[in-house]
Design a protein around this motif. Structure first.
Motif, mmCIF file in Angstrom:
data_model
loop_
_atom_site.group_PDB
_atom_site.id
_atom_site.type_symbol
_atom_site.label_atom_id
_atom_site.label_comp_id
_atom_site.label_asym_id
_atom_site.label_seq_id
_atom_site.Cartn_x
_atom_site.Cartn_y
_atom_site.Cartn_z
ATOM 1 N N ALA A 193 0.821 -1.207 0.000
ATOM 2 C CA ALA A 193 0.000 0.000 0.000
ATOM 3 C C ALA A 193 0.856 1.259 0.000
ATOM 4 O O ALA A 193 0.457 2.310 -0.511
ATOM 5 N N ALA A 196 2.019 3.288 -3.620
ATOM 6 C CA ALA A 196 1.269 4.380 -4.253
ATOM 7 C C ALA A 196 1.632 5.716 -3.620
ATOM 8 O O ALA A 196 1.746 6.738 -4.312
ATOM 9 N N ASP A 230 -3.694 5.954 -8.493
ATOM 10 C CA ASP A 230 -4.614 4.908 -8.946
ATOM 11 C C ASP A 230 -3.911 3.885 -9.829
ATOM 12 O O ASP A 230 -4.236 2.692 -9.802
ATOM 13 N N ARG A 233 -2.070 1.605 -7.495
ATOM 14 C CA ARG A 233 -3.078 0.737 -6.857
ATOM 15 C C ARG A 233 -3.496 -0.391 -7.805
ATOM 16 O O ARG A 233 -3.623 -1.541 -7.398
ATOM 17 N N PRO A 243 -8.450 -4.630 -2.888
ATOM 18 C CA PRO A 243 -8.611 -3.187 -2.676
ATOM 19 C C PRO A 243 -8.693 -2.823 -1.201
ATOM 20 O O PRO A 243 -8.289 -1.727 -0.809
ATOM 21 N N LEU A 246 -5.486 -1.703 0.534
ATOM 22 C CA LEU A 246 -4.860 -0.468 0.078
ATOM 23 C C LEU A 246 -5.545 0.762 0.665
ATOM 24 O O LEU A 246 -6.680 0.703 1.127
#
Length: 316
Positions: A193, A196, A230, A233, A243, A246
């Motif tokens: 995570a 990003a 994004d 991600r 998801p 994250l």
């Protein structure tokens, strides 16, 4: 409550982790430079932490905590004497004389390791199904230092979270909760995570001739930042992350409002460092395996490459 002996390689980044573990009564050994070790053994370690609802930072003195703290140089410790080894140095430092030899001894000891580096060690990446790690070796300052490690013994989490969660600190007569928690997750993708955030903020602090703050890197063009965030991600999800593992962009962007200094990587670059952790290049290389490219990420990698070339030429 069980207590553990923990070896932490690196005092600058390792002191906060040491404080977390000392709260839970563990015995901690910091590996650092001789001057740092002498100071820690004489005066302990102090960290200052922000606490919700308080304007002033709370200073914590390691000597007042339940655990015990000491420090030594890399040649004075035996990793086999410990229950856990924490890797808290910058990735380029692991090839340094003395440190390299200690890291090899850690690998051969088969003691579990927990990395708190931004740059995930190669053995950790080998735990990601389908990832071709041989093609990622060039992203590391010296990938050979990781060759003896068993991936099954490398994590970015801690087995001591319950004790850490229970910590309360006496301050002015009140028992307060401090941000000193370690979380355990079943998913190996949770540490990803941070990628990003690093690609959107930390590495985009690097401009051609100067460093800008993380706040400016993120908020000078919020939509461009969102697009990079994004994209990273999406890469993590393609690797296997849920998801739910994250962090939403909005939460990161809000936190970045308070990050008014350049990232440590950017500061090091413009101070002349010939090597830094290259999470930017690592993410770019991993994305290429998935057929993904991003123009802003490519530009960021090129800017970091160019500054490193200038630094290395100056140091030659």
């Amino acid at each position: 409550m069980s207590t553990y002996k923990v070896l932490i390689m690196g005092a600058s980044y390792g002191s906060l982790l040491a404080i977390k573990l000392l709260f839970a009564g563990n015995k901690i050994k910091l590996v650092c430079l001789p001057a740092e070790a002498e100071a820690i053994n004489k005066e302990g370690a102090r960290v200052r932490l922000p606490v919700k609802g308080r304007k002033e930072l709370i200073e914590i003195d390691s000597r007042k905590l339940p655990g015990t703290l000491s420090a030594d140089g890399p040649g004075a410790v035996n990793p086999a004497d410990y229950d856990l080894v924490a890797l808290a140095m910058q990735e380029p430092q692991y090839r340094s004389p003395g440190v390299r030899e200690l890291l090899g001894a850690v690998a051969r000891s088969h003691v579990p390791c927990m990395s708190i580096m931004n740059m995930p060690p190669l053995p950790y990446l080998k735990r990601i199904p389908g990832l071709a790690t041989d093609g990622l070796r060039s992203c590391y300052t010296d990938a050979t230092v990781w060759e003896e490690f068993d991936p099954k013994l490398m994590t970015l989490c801690s087995a001591m979270a319950a004790d850490i969660e229970a910590i309360r600190y006496d301050c002015d007569g009140a028992r307060i909760e401090l941000p000193v928690k370690l979380k355990v997750h079943d998913s190996i993708f949770v540490p990803l995570a941070k990628w990003a955030m690093l690609l959107t903020g930390n590495y985009r602090c690097v401009q051609k001739d100067a460093a800008r703050s993380i706040k400016d890197a993120v908020h000078s063009d919020l939509e461009a930042s969102r697009a990079v965030y994004d994209w990273v991600r999406e890469l993590c999800i393609k690797l296997g992350a849920s998801p739910d593992n994250l962090v939403p962009f909005e939460k990161y962007a809000a936190a970045a409002q308070g990050l008014v200094r350049p990232s440590s990587a950017a500061r090091a670059l413009f101070a002349g460092a010939p090597n830094i952790e290259r999470v930017d290049r690592l993410v770019q290389a991993i994305a290429a395996q998935k057929g993904m490219r991003n123009a802003v990420v490519d530009e960021t990698v090129a800017l970091v490459d160019a500054r490193l070339a200038v630094n290395r030429k100056a140091a030659a």
